[in-house]
Design a protein around this motif. Structure first.
Motif, PDB file in Angstrom:
ATOM      1  N   MET A   1     -73.121 -65.886 -50.566  1.00 60.03           N
ATOM      2  CA  MET A   1     -73.405 -67.168 -50.048  1.00 60.03           C
ATOM      3  C   MET A   1     -73.818 -67.873 -51.222  1.00 60.03           C
ATOM      4  O   MET A   1     -74.956 -67.625 -51.717  1.00 60.03           O
ATOM      5  CB  MET A   1     -74.166 -66.896 -48.878  1.00 60.03           C
ATOM      6  N   ASP A   2     -73.310 -69.179 -51.420  1.00 63.47           N
ATOM      7  CA  ASP A   2     -73.649 -70.178 -52.469  1.00 63.47           C
ATOM      8  C   ASP A   2     -74.473 -70.990 -51.745  1.00 63.47           C
ATOM      9  O   ASP A   2     -74.180 -71.773 -51.127  1.00 63.47           O
ATOM     10  CB  ASP A   2     -72.349 -70.602 -53.005  1.00 63.47           C
ATOM     11  N   THR A   3     -75.748 -71.035 -52.251  1.00 61.67           N
ATOM     12  CA  THR A   3     -76.837 -71.795 -51.549  1.00 61.67           C
ATOM     13  C   THR A   3     -77.201 -73.055 -52.561  1.00 61.67           C
ATOM     14  O   THR A   3     -77.998 -73.841 -52.098  1.00 61.67           O
ATOM     15  CB  THR A   3     -78.270 -71.052 -51.346  1.00 61.67           C
ATOM     16  N   GLY A   4     -76.782 -72.966 -53.927  1.00 63.16           N
ATOM     17  CA  GLY A   4     -76.920 -73.890 -54.755  1.00 63.16           C
ATOM     18  C   GLY A   4     -78.311 -73.757 -55.492  1.00 63.16           C
ATOM     19  O   GLY A   4     -78.509 -74.432 -56.444  1.00 63.16           O
ATOM     20  N   GLN A   5     -78.839 -72.505 -55.059  1.00 65.02           N
ATOM     21  CA  GLN A   5     -80.269 -72.180 -55.898  1.00 65.02           C
ATOM     22  C   GLN A   5     -79.865 -71.126 -56.890  1.00 65.02           C
ATOM     23  O   GLN A   5     -78.961 -70.272 -56.953  1.00 65.02           O
ATOM     24  CB  GLN A   5     -81.129 -71.622 -54.900  1.00 65.02           C
ATOM     25  N   ILE A   6     -80.671 -71.120 -57.846  1.00 66.58           N
ATOM     26  CA  ILE A   6     -80.541 -70.268 -58.765  1.00 66.58           C
ATOM     27  C   ILE A   6     -80.986 -68.802 -58.580  1.00 66.58           C
ATOM     28  O   ILE A   6     -80.249 -67.968 -58.909  1.00 66.58           O
ATOM     29  CB  ILE A   6     -81.259 -70.604 -60.320  1.00 66.58           C
ATOM     30  N   PHE A   7     -82.221 -68.718 -58.205  1.00 66.35           N
ATOM     31  CA  PHE A   7     -82.912 -67.594 -57.937  1.00 66.35           C
ATOM     32  C   PHE A   7     -82.936 -67.485 -56.245  1.00 66.35           C
ATOM     33  O   PHE A   7     -83.493 -68.304 -55.704  1.00 66.35           O
ATOM     34  CB  PHE A   7     -84.245 -67.105 -58.576  1.00 66.35           C
ATOM     35  N   THR A   8     -82.302 -66.342 -55.629  1.00 71.81           N
ATOM     36  CA  THR A   8     -82.466 -66.175 -54.260  1.00 71.81           C
ATOM     37  C   THR A   8     -82.605 -64.708 -53.902  1.00 71.81           C
ATOM     38  O   THR A   8     -82.528 -63.664 -54.967  1.00 71.81           O
ATOM     39  CB  THR A   8     -81.187 -66.653 -53.468  1.00 71.81           C
ATOM     40  N   GLN A   9     -82.965 -64.242 -52.811  1.00 70.66           N
ATOM     41  CA  GLN A   9     -83.169 -63.070 -52.446  1.00 70.66           C
ATOM     42  C   GLN A   9     -81.627 -62.343 -52.061  1.00 70.66           C
ATOM     43  O   GLN A   9     -80.575 -63.249 -52.264  1.00 70.66           O
ATOM     44  CB  GLN A   9     -84.012 -62.892 -51.123  1.00 70.66           C
ATOM     45  N   GLU A  10     -81.379 -61.264 -51.862  1.00 66.15           N
ATOM     46  CA  GLU A  10     -80.287 -60.631 -51.459  1.00 66.15           C
ATOM     47  C   GLU A  10     -79.230 -61.254 -50.656  1.00 66.15           C
ATOM     48  O   GLU A  10     -78.102 -61.547 -50.632  1.00 66.15           O
ATOM     49  CB  GLU A  10     -80.165 -59.076 -51.612  1.00 66.15           C
ATOM     50  N   ASP A  11     -80.167 -61.692 -49.445  1.00 63.58           N
ATOM     51  CA  ASP A  11     -79.395 -62.496 -48.430  1.00 63.58           C
ATOM     52  C   ASP A  11     -79.217 -63.873 -48.473  1.00 63.58           C
ATOM     53  O   ASP A  11     -78.655 -64.475 -47.472  1.00 63.58           O
ATOM     54  CB  ASP A  11     -80.226 -62.106 -46.933  1.00 63.58           C
ATOM     55  N   GLY A  12     -79.611 -64.321 -49.731  1.00 59.82           N
ATOM     56  CA  GLY A  12     -79.355 -65.916 -50.104  1.00 59.82           C
ATOM     57  C   GLY A  12     -80.686 -66.806 -49.668  1.00 59.82           C
ATOM     58  O   GLY A  12     -80.358 -67.837 -49.882  1.00 59.82           O
ATOM     59  N   SER A  13     -81.693 -66.259 -48.936  1.00 59.78           N
ATOM     60  CA  SER A  13     -82.841 -66.863 -48.458  1.00 59.78           C
ATOM     61  C   SER A  13     -83.531 -67.412 -50.093  1.00 59.78           C
ATOM     62  O   SER A  13     -83.568 -66.553 -50.848  1.00 59.78           O
ATOM     63  CB  SER A  13     -83.462 -66.290 -47.444  1.00 59.78           C
ATOM     64  N   LEU A  14     -84.259 -68.498 -49.880  1.00 60.26           N
ATOM     65  CA  LEU A  14     -85.014 -68.531 -51.042  1.00 60.26           C
ATOM     66  C   LEU A  14     -86.178 -67.721 -51.297  1.00 60.26           C
ATOM     67  O   LEU A  14     -86.728 -67.124 -50.325  1.00 60.26           O
ATOM     68  CB  LEU A  14     -85.551 -70.111 -50.677  1.00 60.26           C
ATOM     69  N   LEU A  15     -86.482 -67.700 -52.660  1.00 55.71           N
ATOM     70  CA  LEU A  15     -87.702 -66.930 -53.089  1.00 55.71           C
ATOM     71  C   LEU A  15     -88.599 -67.719 -53.149  1.00 55.71           C
ATOM     72  O   LEU A  15     -88.851 -68.869 -53.492  1.00 55.71           O
ATOM     73  CB  LEU A  15     -87.072 -66.425 -54.580  1.00 55.71           C
TER      74      LEU A  15
END
Length: 57
Positions: A1-15
């Motif tokens: 899943m591309d969230t546009g964030q550089i660092f995310t958790q494995e499920d794509g949610s924000l860190l």
């Protein structure tokens, strides 16, 4: 899943920024401990041949 964030958790949610900081601090701490342990081991190796009596453990 591309969230546009550089660092995310494995499920794509924000860190959470604190998680990243905590992990970084832990890695630095471990690195420093490894350096200290290696330096101490090197000193022991240097000193043992010069010991006048056997080392007792």
């Amino acid at each position: 899943m591309d969230t546009g964030q550089i660092f995310t958790q494995e499920d794509g949610s924000l860190l959470h920024p604190g998680k990243v900081s905590d992990l970084f601090e832990r890695l630095i701490y471990q690195s420093v401990l490894n350096d200290l342990a290696r330096d101490a081991a090197e000193k022991v190796v240097q000193l043992v041949p010069h010991a006048r009596r056997p080392l007792r453990w």
